[in-house]
Design a protein around this motif. Structure first.
Motif, mmCIF file in Angstrom:
data_model
loop_
_atom_site.group_PDB
_atom_site.id
_atom_site.type_symbol
_atom_site.label_atom_id
_atom_site.label_comp_id
_atom_site.label_asym_id
_atom_site.label_seq_id
_atom_site.Cartn_x
_atom_site.Cartn_y
_atom_site.Cartn_z
ATOM 1 N N ARG A 117 0.829 -1.222 0.000
ATOM 2 C CA ARG A 117 0.000 0.000 0.000
ATOM 3 C C ARG A 117 0.849 1.252 0.000
ATOM 4 O O ARG A 117 0.367 2.341 -0.326
ATOM 5 C CB ARG A 117 -0.930 0.018 1.218
ATOM 6 C CG ARG A 117 -2.213 -0.765 1.044
ATOM 7 C CD ARG A 117 -3.140 -0.568 2.232
ATOM 8 N NE ARG A 117 -3.663 0.777 2.292
ATOM 9 C CZ ARG A 117 -4.851 1.147 1.793
ATOM 10 N NH1 ARG A 117 -5.626 0.250 1.195
ATOM 11 N NH2 ARG A 117 -5.259 2.386 1.899
ATOM 12 N N SER A 118 2.121 1.119 0.381
ATOM 13 C CA SER A 118 3.009 2.282 0.385
ATOM 14 C C SER A 118 3.450 2.673 -1.024
ATOM 15 O O SER A 118 4.026 3.747 -1.220
ATOM 16 C CB SER A 118 4.245 1.993 1.248
ATOM 17 O OG SER A 118 5.002 0.921 0.700
ATOM 18 N N GLU A 121 -0.540 3.422 -6.642
ATOM 19 C CA GLU A 121 -1.621 2.446 -6.789
ATOM 20 C C GLU A 121 -1.363 1.414 -7.880
ATOM 21 O O GLU A 121 -1.529 0.213 -7.660
ATOM 22 C CB GLU A 121 -2.939 3.164 -7.071
ATOM 23 C CG GLU A 121 -4.109 2.190 -7.189
ATOM 24 C CD GLU A 121 -5.428 2.887 -7.461
ATOM 25 O OE1 GLU A 121 -6.427 2.179 -7.642
ATOM 26 O OE2 GLU A 121 -5.451 4.120 -7.492
ATOM 27 N N ARG A 201 -5.366 -8.778 0.328
ATOM 28 C CA ARG A 201 -5.443 -7.365 -0.043
ATOM 29 C C ARG A 201 -4.054 -6.755 0.098
ATOM 30 O O ARG A 201 -3.126 -7.412 0.567
ATOM 31 C CB ARG A 201 -6.453 -6.623 0.827
ATOM 32 C CG ARG A 201 -6.292 -6.823 2.330
ATOM 33 C CD ARG A 201 -7.509 -6.249 3.037
ATOM 34 N NE ARG A 201 -7.446 -6.392 4.485
ATOM 35 C CZ ARG A 201 -7.880 -7.462 5.151
ATOM 36 N NH1 ARG A 201 -8.380 -8.502 4.483
ATOM 37 N NH2 ARG A 201 -7.821 -7.512 6.465
ATOM 38 N N GLN A 202 -3.912 -5.514 -0.325
ATOM 39 C CA GLN A 202 -2.582 -4.901 -0.359
ATOM 40 C C GLN A 202 -1.908 -4.885 1.012
ATOM 41 O O GLN A 202 -0.697 -5.094 1.122
ATOM 42 C CB GLN A 202 -2.677 -3.478 -0.914
ATOM 43 C CG GLN A 202 -3.057 -3.413 -2.387
ATOM 44 C CD GLN A 202 -3.191 -1.993 -2.878
ATOM 45 O OE1 GLN A 202 -2.600 -1.066 -2.336
ATOM 46 N NE2 GLN A 202 -3.991 -1.805 -3.923
ATOM 47 N N SER A 203 -2.662 -4.635 2.061
ATOM 48 C CA SER A 203 -2.067 -4.560 3.394
ATOM 49 C C SER A 203 -1.580 -5.912 3.900
ATOM 50 O O SER A 203 -0.882 -5.981 4.920
ATOM 51 C CB SER A 203 -3.069 -3.971 4.391
ATOM 52 O OG SER A 203 -4.228 -4.784 4.473
ATOM 53 N N ARG A 234 -11.284 -4.316 -4.734
ATOM 54 C CA ARG A 234 -11.834 -3.160 -4.025
ATOM 55 C C ARG A 234 -10.833 -2.481 -3.088
ATOM 56 O O ARG A 234 -11.216 -1.614 -2.291
ATOM 57 C CB ARG A 234 -13.089 -3.557 -3.256
ATOM 58 C CG ARG A 234 -12.874 -4.354 -1.985
ATOM 59 C CD ARG A 234 -14.185 -4.367 -1.194
ATOM 60 N NE ARG A 234 -14.041 -4.848 0.161
ATOM 61 C CZ ARG A 234 -14.361 -6.070 0.560
ATOM 62 N NH1 ARG A 234 -14.850 -6.937 -0.309
ATOM 63 N NH2 ARG A 234 -14.210 -6.410 1.828
ATOM 64 N N ASP A 235 -9.554 -2.814 -3.190
ATOM 65 C CA ASP A 235 -8.567 -2.140 -2.352
ATOM 66 C C ASP A 235 -8.626 -0.636 -2.554
ATOM 67 O O ASP A 235 -8.880 -0.160 -3.661
ATOM 68 C CB ASP A 235 -7.157 -2.660 -2.671
ATOM 69 C CG ASP A 235 -6.572 -3.434 -1.503
ATOM 70 O OD1 ASP A 235 -6.823 -3.035 -0.357
ATOM 71 O OD2 ASP A 235 -5.884 -4.429 -1.737
ATOM 72 N N ARG A 236 -8.406 0.093 -1.471
ATOM 73 C CA ARG A 236 -8.478 1.561 -1.466
ATOM 74 C C ARG A 236 -9.877 2.022 -1.912
ATOM 75 O O ARG A 236 -10.033 2.973 -2.674
ATOM 76 C CB ARG A 236 -7.396 2.172 -2.357
ATOM 77 C CG ARG A 236 -5.991 1.630 -2.080
ATOM 78 C CD ARG A 236 -4.932 2.458 -2.743
ATOM 79 N NE ARG A 236 -3.665 1.710 -2.847
ATOM 80 C CZ ARG A 236 -2.474 2.292 -2.952
ATOM 81 N NH1 ARG A 236 -2.361 3.599 -2.948
ATOM 82 N NH2 ARG A 236 -1.381 1.555 -3.056
ATOM 83 N N GLU A 238 -12.084 3.595 -0.427
ATOM 84 C CA GLU A 238 -12.426 4.974 -0.077
ATOM 85 C C GLU A 238 -11.967 5.953 -1.161
ATOM 86 O O GLU A 238 -12.635 6.951 -1.441
ATOM 87 C CB GLU A 238 -11.824 5.346 1.290
ATOM 88 C CG GLU A 238 -10.310 5.322 1.382
ATOM 89 C CD GLU A 238 -9.727 3.923 1.515
ATOM 90 O OE1 GLU A 238 -8.487 3.801 1.486
ATOM 91 O OE2 GLU A 238 -10.495 2.962 1.660
ATOM 92 N N ASP A 239 -10.830 5.650 -1.802
ATOM 93 C CA ASP A 239 -10.354 6.501 -2.896
ATOM 94 C C ASP A 239 -11.242 6.344 -4.123
ATOM 95 O O ASP A 239 -11.510 7.315 -4.841
ATOM 96 C CB ASP A 239 -8.907 6.147 -3.267
ATOM 97 C CG ASP A 239 -7.929 6.457 -2.139
ATOM 98 O OD1 ASP A 239 -8.268 7.306 -1.276
ATOM 99 O OD2 ASP A 239 -6.839 5.865 -2.115
ATOM 100 N N SER A 243 -13.582 9.350 -5.980
ATOM 101 C CA SER A 243 -13.274 9.753 -7.350
ATOM 102 C C SER A 243 -14.550 9.883 -8.182
ATOM 103 O O SER A 243 -15.412 9.010 -8.134
ATOM 104 C CB SER A 243 -12.344 8.727 -8.006
ATOM 105 O OG SER A 243 -12.213 8.987 -9.396
#
Length: 302
Positions: A117-118, A121, A201-203, A234-236, A238-239, A243
């Motif tokens: 996640r760092s 995207e 997921r990414q994390s 569906r990662d991120r 909230e972003d 959008s």
């Protein structure tokens, strides 16, 4: 050292055991015993940590850094142990001991504060997908005898809870109906038998020394690869919701991930829909309305 569970863990377990949790009450003593038995030196408890386990950064007697993980039975830690043993460090964190203490895992130390996640995207999705591909292997032995849940079994339990919520919450009923119909259609095909991460997921992808990125924290399940990949779509979230072109970005992401990992695009879309609705309905049920709103709006785009 006092092994106080992080608040994130306390809240998450409270959602699944609202009347109290014996495991949390005995956790400090169990952690002390696990440390003493293995002659470990404790550095710190990982905060905010996970939602289903206590993660402690430790060093072994020879100074090797490691991670001690303690999880309640309902988080299926023995299933995680079996999956990590089967993967043998290929694409996933390594198990450092063969001796088993129920609910206790001693793991290779990765970089706990550095996940994909760092990364930007697009790069994060690429690295995460590459890691996930390495985990998709056949389950150990005869698939009829392995210790893992199947996708049909896990989603069957989830479907029952979704129906129960929809019966008393008419606002979510239409999306639940669509998601359940998608599940029924997806399961009508002969099942694919691959060992899946289950909650990818990414994390869940951390920087390592043996390999640049390694997966952690599986809740393994056996089934088709599209089910595993669906959570990554569906990662991120909230972003995506923030959008103005979030819906279009989501559809492109489904297409790109399906093509890059050679997964049927419609099956990926179907499982992404089901898993988003299931997570959204569960969030609504346990009192996380903001999370529920994000997830259900995301699901409506599919």
């Amino acid at each position: 050292m006092a092994f106080e569970p992080p608040q994130r863990l306390v809240r998450a377990l409270g959602e699944t055991a609202p009347d109290g949790d014996d495991w949390l009450e005995t956790l400090p003593e169990a952690a002390q015993q696990a440390v003493a038995l293995r002659e470990l030196t404790v550095e710190r408890v990982q905060v905010p940590g996970g939602r289903s386990s206590l993660v402690v950064l430790v060093r072994r007697a020879d100074g090797t850094p490691a991670v001690l993980k303690l999880a309640p039975r309902r988080a299926r830690p023995e299933s995680e142990r079996a999956a990590l043993t089967h993967w043998g460090g290929l694409g996933a964190v390594q198990l450092l001991e063969t001796a088993t203490t129920e609910g206790v895992l001693l793991l290779e130390r990765l970089h706990p504060d550095v996940s994909v996640r760092s990364l930007p995207e697009a790069k994060a999705l690429l690295e995460a997908a590459g890691t996930l591909r390495r985990l998709w292997v056949g389950p150990p032995g005869d698939h009829a005898a392995h210790v893992f849940e199947t996708v049909a079994e896990r989603t069957g339990r989830q479907a029952e809870a979704m129906r129960a919520t929809a019966a008393t919450d008419p606002e979510v009923a239409p999306l639940v109906d669509v998601a359940l119909a998608a599940r029924q259609e997806l399961l009508a095909e002969p099942p694919e038998h691959r060992l899946l991460h289950g909650t990818f997921r990414q994390s869940k992808v951390l920087a390592g020394e043996r390999m640049p990125w390694l997966a952690v924290g599986p809740d393994p399940v056996v089934g088709e690869c599209a089910f595993d990949l669906a959570r990554l779509v569906r990662d991120r979230v909230e972003d995506l919701i923030a959008s103005p072109s979030g819906a279009a970005i989501t559809r492109r992401r489904v297409k790109r991930l399906a093509e890059s990992l050679e997964v049927d695009q419609e099956r990926l879309r179907g499982w992404t829909l089901f898993r988003a609705v299931e997570s959204g309905v569960r969030a609504r049920r346990v009192g996380r309305p903001q999370d529920a709103e994000l997830l259900l709006e995301f699901a409506s785009w599919l």
